[in-house]
Design a protein around this motif. Structure first.
Motif, PDB file in Angstrom:
ATOM      1  N   LEU A  51       0.841  -1.194   0.000  1.00  0.00           N
ATOM      2  CA  LEU A  51       0.000   0.000   0.000  1.00  0.00           C
ATOM      3  C   LEU A  51       0.876   1.244   0.000  1.00  0.00           C
ATOM      4  O   LEU A  51       1.614   1.501   0.949  1.00  0.00           O
ATOM      5  CB  LEU A  51      -0.911  -0.006   1.227  1.00  0.00           C
ATOM      6  N   GLU A  89      -5.313  -1.871 -11.381  1.00  0.00           N
ATOM      7  CA  GLU A  89      -5.713  -1.124 -10.194  1.00  0.00           C
ATOM      8  C   GLU A  89      -5.677  -1.934  -8.901  1.00  0.00           C
ATOM      9  O   GLU A  89      -5.212  -1.429  -7.874  1.00  0.00           O
ATOM     10  CB  GLU A  89      -7.113  -0.517 -10.395  1.00  0.00           C
ATOM     11  N   PRO A  90      -6.171  -3.189  -8.872  1.00  0.00           N
ATOM     12  CA  PRO A  90      -6.149  -3.916  -7.598  1.00  0.00           C
ATOM     13  C   PRO A  90      -4.751  -4.192  -7.053  1.00  0.00           C
ATOM     14  O   PRO A  90      -4.608  -4.545  -5.885  1.00  0.00           O
ATOM     15  CB  PRO A  90      -6.876  -5.230  -7.938  1.00  0.00           C
ATOM     16  N   SER A  91      -3.725  -4.036  -7.900  1.00  0.00           N
ATOM     17  CA  SER A  91      -2.355  -4.362  -7.479  1.00  0.00           C
ATOM     18  C   SER A  91      -1.418  -3.162  -7.527  1.00  0.00           C
ATOM     19  O   SER A  91      -0.206  -3.312  -7.339  1.00  0.00           O
ATOM     20  CB  SER A  91      -1.784  -5.472  -8.385  1.00  0.00           C
ATOM     21  N   LEU A 109      -5.364   2.416  -2.338  1.00  0.00           N
ATOM     22  CA  LEU A 109      -6.587   2.095  -1.613  1.00  0.00           C
ATOM     23  C   LEU A 109      -7.478   3.331  -1.627  1.00  0.00           C
ATOM     24  O   LEU A 109      -7.029   4.436  -1.342  1.00  0.00           O
ATOM     25  CB  LEU A 109      -6.255   1.679  -0.181  1.00  0.00           C
ATOM     26  N   THR A 128     -12.574   0.629  -1.302  1.00  0.00           N
ATOM     27  CA  THR A 128     -12.503  -0.047  -2.585  1.00  0.00           C
ATOM     28  C   THR A 128     -11.112   0.179  -3.167  1.00  0.00           C
ATOM     29  O   THR A 128     -10.303   0.911  -2.597  1.00  0.00           O
ATOM     30  CB  THR A 128     -13.616   0.440  -3.536  1.00  0.00           C
ATOM     31  N   THR A 129     -10.847  -0.430  -4.283  1.00  0.00           N
ATOM     32  CA  THR A 129      -9.493  -0.364  -4.840  1.00  0.00           C
ATOM     33  C   THR A 129      -9.388   0.551  -6.034  1.00  0.00           C
ATOM     34  O   THR A 129      -8.316   0.745  -6.572  1.00  0.00           O
ATOM     35  CB  THR A 129      -9.014  -1.766  -5.254  1.00  0.00           C
ATOM     36  N   CYS A 130     -10.511   1.142  -6.475  1.00  0.00           N
ATOM     37  CA  CYS A 130     -10.479   1.841  -7.759  1.00  0.00           C
ATOM     38  C   CYS A 130     -11.273   3.142  -7.699  1.00  0.00           C
ATOM     39  O   CYS A 130     -12.408   3.163  -7.204  1.00  0.00           O
ATOM     40  CB  CYS A 130     -11.041   0.926  -8.846  1.00  0.00           C
ATOM     41  N   TYR A 174      -5.913  -4.074   2.629  1.00  0.00           N
ATOM     42  CA  TYR A 174      -5.369  -4.067   1.282  1.00  0.00           C
ATOM     43  C   TYR A 174      -4.851  -5.436   0.856  1.00  0.00           C
ATOM     44  O   TYR A 174      -4.878  -5.776  -0.327  1.00  0.00           O
ATOM     45  CB  TYR A 174      -4.262  -3.017   1.157  1.00  0.00           C
ATOM     46  N   TRP A 232      -9.457  -8.705  -1.118  1.00  0.00           N
ATOM     47  CA  TRP A 232      -8.584  -8.045  -2.091  1.00  0.00           C
ATOM     48  C   TRP A 232      -7.771  -9.059  -2.881  1.00  0.00           C
ATOM     49  O   TRP A 232      -7.611  -8.947  -4.084  1.00  0.00           O
ATOM     50  CB  TRP A 232      -7.643  -7.070  -1.369  1.00  0.00           C
ATOM     51  N   ARG A 242      -7.714  -9.691  -7.028  1.00  0.00           N
ATOM     52  CA  ARG A 242      -6.506  -9.740  -7.857  1.00  0.00           C
ATOM     53  C   ARG A 242      -6.452 -11.048  -8.648  1.00  0.00           C
ATOM     54  O   ARG A 242      -6.079 -11.060  -9.826  1.00  0.00           O
ATOM     55  CB  ARG A 242      -5.263  -9.590  -6.974  1.00  0.00           C
TER      56      ARG A 242
END
Length: 319
Positions: free
Chosen positions: A54, A243-245, A249, A258-260, A282, A287, A291
């Motif tokens: 993160l 985005e998820p990786s 955050l 959320t991640t995005c 995260y 999460w 991914r």
């Protein structure tokens, strides 16, 4: 600089998006941040779903806005309350995120409406974090820009759209006054030697693409950087997303996580601040599962219907 040359090569040769070189140089301004980004990318490529680091918090200080832009869900169909995030919660987010490098204290609302914005930015600066802010510019002028610069804000981006008629049609208010206030901010920046950079962005789709050259010519003198961002649309996603990786955050004003930044209604529902600290969320099970889904191409509905306008010369962000 070495990092600038490296990121230019990454944008052109690895991502195939040469127009993103300057953006990467801003978000990864030094070797430690470059290494953090590279670490997350390697973890994504190798499928280390619980190893992302993160590095960036995108915090929606408020979901309130003083505009109702035609392509934005705020004040139209947000589907969640218009509210402010408690400043003490923002402070706690920073305190319990030891690997954090940057913070974007905005999301879908207008951050200049947040009463404690300057204090929030100063908190970020005191923790040694880079901070980036985007505004519609309605509440900006020279004095307000000086106040923001005094907090240690790194960059302020003013979002505008096309020519006067395009802007009025999309946003419902005239851009003339905003440009005049932007000019005040630019004068204050240059006259007082303020360190905060001043950028201008334009959300682009096919209907306004023809106005891009004139937009650049008119507004480049008023900023340090001008960027074009493809408009988000509902459409079939054909490839997975970073985005998820990517180390980001997103915290919405109701505390959901959320991640995005494209998940306007928090539909991914990957957690809530009540569920734990940002780092544990995260790399938590939901999460990691997301991914894995992206790696396999088995996308959740929110991601599957996320697309961007295809405008020549403007690279998509979420691919």
């Amino acid at each position: 600089m070495l990092t600038d040359r490296l990121l230019s090569a990454v944008a052109s040769r690895y991502l195939g998006k040469p127009d993103l070189a300057e953006f990467l140089s801003i978000r990864f301004p030094d070797l430690p941040s470059v290494l953090s980004g590279a670490r997350n990318e390697v973890a994504r490529l190798l499928g280390w779903d619980g190893s992302a680091r993160l590095t960036t918090l995108n915090v929606e200080l408020t979901s309130r806005c003083n505009a109702a832009c035609s392509y934005c869900d705020v004040n139209r169909q947000l589907g969640r309350p218009n509210q402010d995030l408690d400043l003490s919660l923002y402070a706690r987010l920073l305190e319990c995120s030891p690997t954090l490098e940057a913070v974007l204290p905005f999301q879908w609302g207008e951050p200049l409406l947040y009463p404690a914005l300057d204090e929030a930015l100063a908190l970020s600066t005191r923790r040694g974090l880079r901070s980036y802010l985007t505004t519609n510019g309605l509440l900006l002028d020279g004095d307000r820009f000086r106040q923001l610069a005094a907090t240690g804000l790194d960059r302020l981006t003013v979002s505008l759209d096309g020519d006067a008629s395009d802007h009025l049609a999309r946003r419902g208010y005239d851009q003339t006054a905003v440009i005049e206030q932007l000019a005040e901010a630019r004068q204050a920046q240059m006259r007082d030697g303020l360190k905060t950079k001043l950028d201008i962005s334009m959300v682009v789709d096919e209907s306004v693409a023809a106005s891009m050259p004139d937009f650049r010519k008119r507004l480049s003198p008023l900023c340090d950087r001008l960027q074009f961002i493809p408009r988000m649309i509902q459409g079939e996603r054909t490839q997975s997303c970073r985005e998820p990786s990517r180390g980001v955050l997103v915290v919405l004003s109701d505390g959901s996580v959320t991640t995005c930044c494209a998940d306007v209604r928090g539909e991914l529902a990957l957690g809530h601040l009540n569920d734990g600290d940002p780092a544990s969320l995260y790399n938590g099970p939901r999460w990691r599962a997301l991914r894995k889904q992206h790696r396999k191409g088995d996308l959740p509905v929110t991601c599957k219907n996320c697309a961007e306008c295809n405008v020549p010369g403007v690279s998509p962000r979420f691919s």
